[in-house]
Write an enzyme that holds these catalytic residues in place. Structure first.
Site, PDB file in Angstrom:
ATOM      1  N   LYS A  11      27.548  40.884  52.805  1.00 55.40           N
ATOM      2  CA  LYS A  11      28.357  41.301  51.652  1.00 55.40           C
ATOM      3  C   LYS A  11      29.161  40.112  51.118  1.00 55.40           C
ATOM      4  CE  LYS A  11      31.757  42.914  54.964  1.00 55.40           C
ATOM      5  NZ  LYS A  11      32.198  44.058  55.761  1.00 55.40           N
ATOM      6  N   ARG A  24      40.102  54.714  57.163  1.00 62.02           N
ATOM      7  CA  ARG A  24      39.737  54.106  55.895  1.00 62.02           C
ATOM      8  C   ARG A  24      38.681  54.997  55.249  1.00 62.02           C
ATOM      9  NH1 ARG A  24      37.954  47.823  55.666  1.00 62.02           N
ATOM     10  NH2 ARG A  24      36.086  48.725  56.612  1.00 62.02           N
ATOM     11  N   TYR A  60      53.595  18.946  42.688  1.00 66.54           N
ATOM     12  CA  TYR A  60      54.382  20.022  42.073  1.00 66.54           C
ATOM     13  C   TYR A  60      55.530  20.453  42.969  1.00 66.54           C
ATOM     14  CZ  TYR A  60      50.730  20.822  38.552  1.00 66.54           C
ATOM     15  OH  TYR A  60      49.851  20.700  37.526  1.00 66.54           O
ATOM     16  N   MET A  87      45.390  22.804  41.499  1.00 62.89           N
ATOM     17  CA  MET A  87      44.117  23.455  41.172  1.00 62.89           C
ATOM     18  C   MET A  87      42.922  22.555  41.476  1.00 62.89           C
ATOM     19  SD  MET A  87      42.881  25.116  37.575  1.00 62.89           S
ATOM     20  CE  MET A  87      44.345  26.082  37.329  1.00 62.89           C
TER      21      MET A  87
END
Ligand SMILES: *Cc1c(COP(=O)(O)O)cnc(C)c1O
Length: 392
Positions: A35, A133, A261, A333
């Site tokens: 998956k 679940r 940053y 990024m």
């Protein structure tokens, strides 16, 4: 060219699958979980190495369709089942088996029963054993199973562990007990041929008495650890994915200068800082704490003797040196900064491994997951399409 790449090691994938096969009884089949595009690896690159699996498990019909289009002809299971009557019809067309975990799915299955020779006559019936679940409750199980068997279906009873990564957790015993009792009940009351499947990777390792008819390994196939506090390496699993980029700039930074940053990193002494062409836009986690590191790979020079923080690997005639360098400042990024101070003669363009094989002195994906306070599962799935894929 900006270099950010994912190298997929097919031999490692084959090795990990073989480890699973060797750990289970001969009669037990393997449903390899692919998956989320094979846990972010790219299912098309993984299929050739998964030919020994008896079946594949995916989360949804779109994923199943892609795998059929790639030529997989064996068992293919939708582990959340279908989401509509129409999708049930499509899944029969594509010869997918489904989990049935809810009453509406039972109705769809009764509405259209596949031909008697169709693989879709097998249904994976999900029991809620305590994860809460998905799945039927033990009280409703016999009547649901009876309805499906009466309609001509063969059943595989299935359930999922909530805490298989921690074998001492009390919920495991409860889940196993409820599963085993329900299975016995079904076999007595509904159909003696009902099969069973309980274990994911952690269950395969921790609960060998629960392998039953099918095991469903996921993360261990990709060589990341399924267990809490136990490394993949110590479980003899090999990482399939190696995530790398290269050094694109080198600068000397004065004491007191800050990097990146938010000025999160401030040099407390003069350092050599490198910039690597990788960032969260490639899937490297932004949230890593100060423990994250990378492996910088250099060709060794004859006259270098300082190998304190490196390991040496002979690859043919060239010697490669690998240095452990901390990630400093915020991950951006497209770029990260690393501390190169301890690296003798670093060169722009040299390879930097973000995660890969600890046997080659790289951090494992699980090491970086620890630094990011998450699991290898998430980091692997979150690698983006930007890095190029290379298979070896
Ligand atoms: C994803 C999944 C697995 C595989 O789990 P791993 O922990 O990756 O081995 C097994 N069973 C089900 C139902 C799943 O959803």
């Amino acid at each position: 060219m900006r270099s950010a790449s994912i190298t997929l090691n097919s031999a490692a994938l084959t090795h990990n699958l073989t480890q699973v096969i060797n750990a289970i009884p001969e009669k037990t089949k393997v449903l390899a979980m692919v998956k989320a595009d094979a846990y972010g690896h790219g299912v098309k690159y993984c299929l050739p190495s998964l030919q020994k699996a008896d079946g594949l498990g995916v989360a949804c019909f779109t994923e199943a369709k892609q795998i059929r289009d790639l030529g997989w002809q064996k068992v293919l299971v939708l582990i959340e089942g279908v989401f509509s009557q129409q999708e049930w019809a499509e899944s029969i067309e594509a010869e997918c088996q489904s989990i049935i975990h809810h009453q509406n799915q039972v109705q769809w299955a009764l509405q259209q029963v596949p031909a008697s020779n169709s693989p879709c006559r097998t249904i994976w019936l999900k029991l809620n054993t305590g994860m809460n679940r998905l799945g039927f409750e033990p009280e409703e199980l016999v009547s649901v199973a009876q309805t499906l068997v009466d309609a001509g279906y063969n059943l595989i009873l299935t359930s999922h562990f909530a805490n298989a990564d921690r074998p001492e957790h009390p919920s495991n015993t409860n889940q196993i007990k409820m599963f085993t009792e329900s299975l016995q009940d079904l076999r007595e009351k509904v159909d003696p041929n009902i099969k069973a499947s309980l274990c994911n990777s952690a269950g395969i390792i921790n609960f060998p008495e629960c392998h039953f008819d099918w095991v469903r390994p996921g993360i261990m196939l990709y060589g990341s650890t399924p267990l809490d506090g136990i490394s993949a390496q110590s479980l003899q699993l090999k990482p399939v994915m190696s995530f790398s980029a290269s050094l694109m700039a080198i600068h000397n930074i004065a004491a007191g200068a800050h990097v990146g940053y938010g000025s999160r990193f401030v040099a407390n002494r003069p350092i050599v800082k490198g910039i690597v062409s990788i960032g969260y836009g490639d899937g490297y986690p932004r949230v890593v704490d100060g423990s994250a590191w990378v492996s910088v790979q250099l060709a060794a020079h004859e006259n270098e003797t300082d190998i304190d923080r490196s390991t040496e690997n002979d690859i043919g005639s060239t010697t490669v040196r690998r240095y452990k360098c901390p990630v400093i400042g915020r991950v951006a990024m497209d770029m990260i900064a690393i501390d190169l101070t301890e690296v003798p003669n670093p060169t722009v363009g040299c390879q930097v491994t973000l995660w890969g094989d600890p046997d080659e002195a790289a951090p494992s994906v699980d090491d970086i997951a620890n630094s990011a306070h998450t699991l290898g599962y998430e980091l692997l799935c979150r690698v983006t399409q930007r890095p190029i894929r290379i298979t070896i």
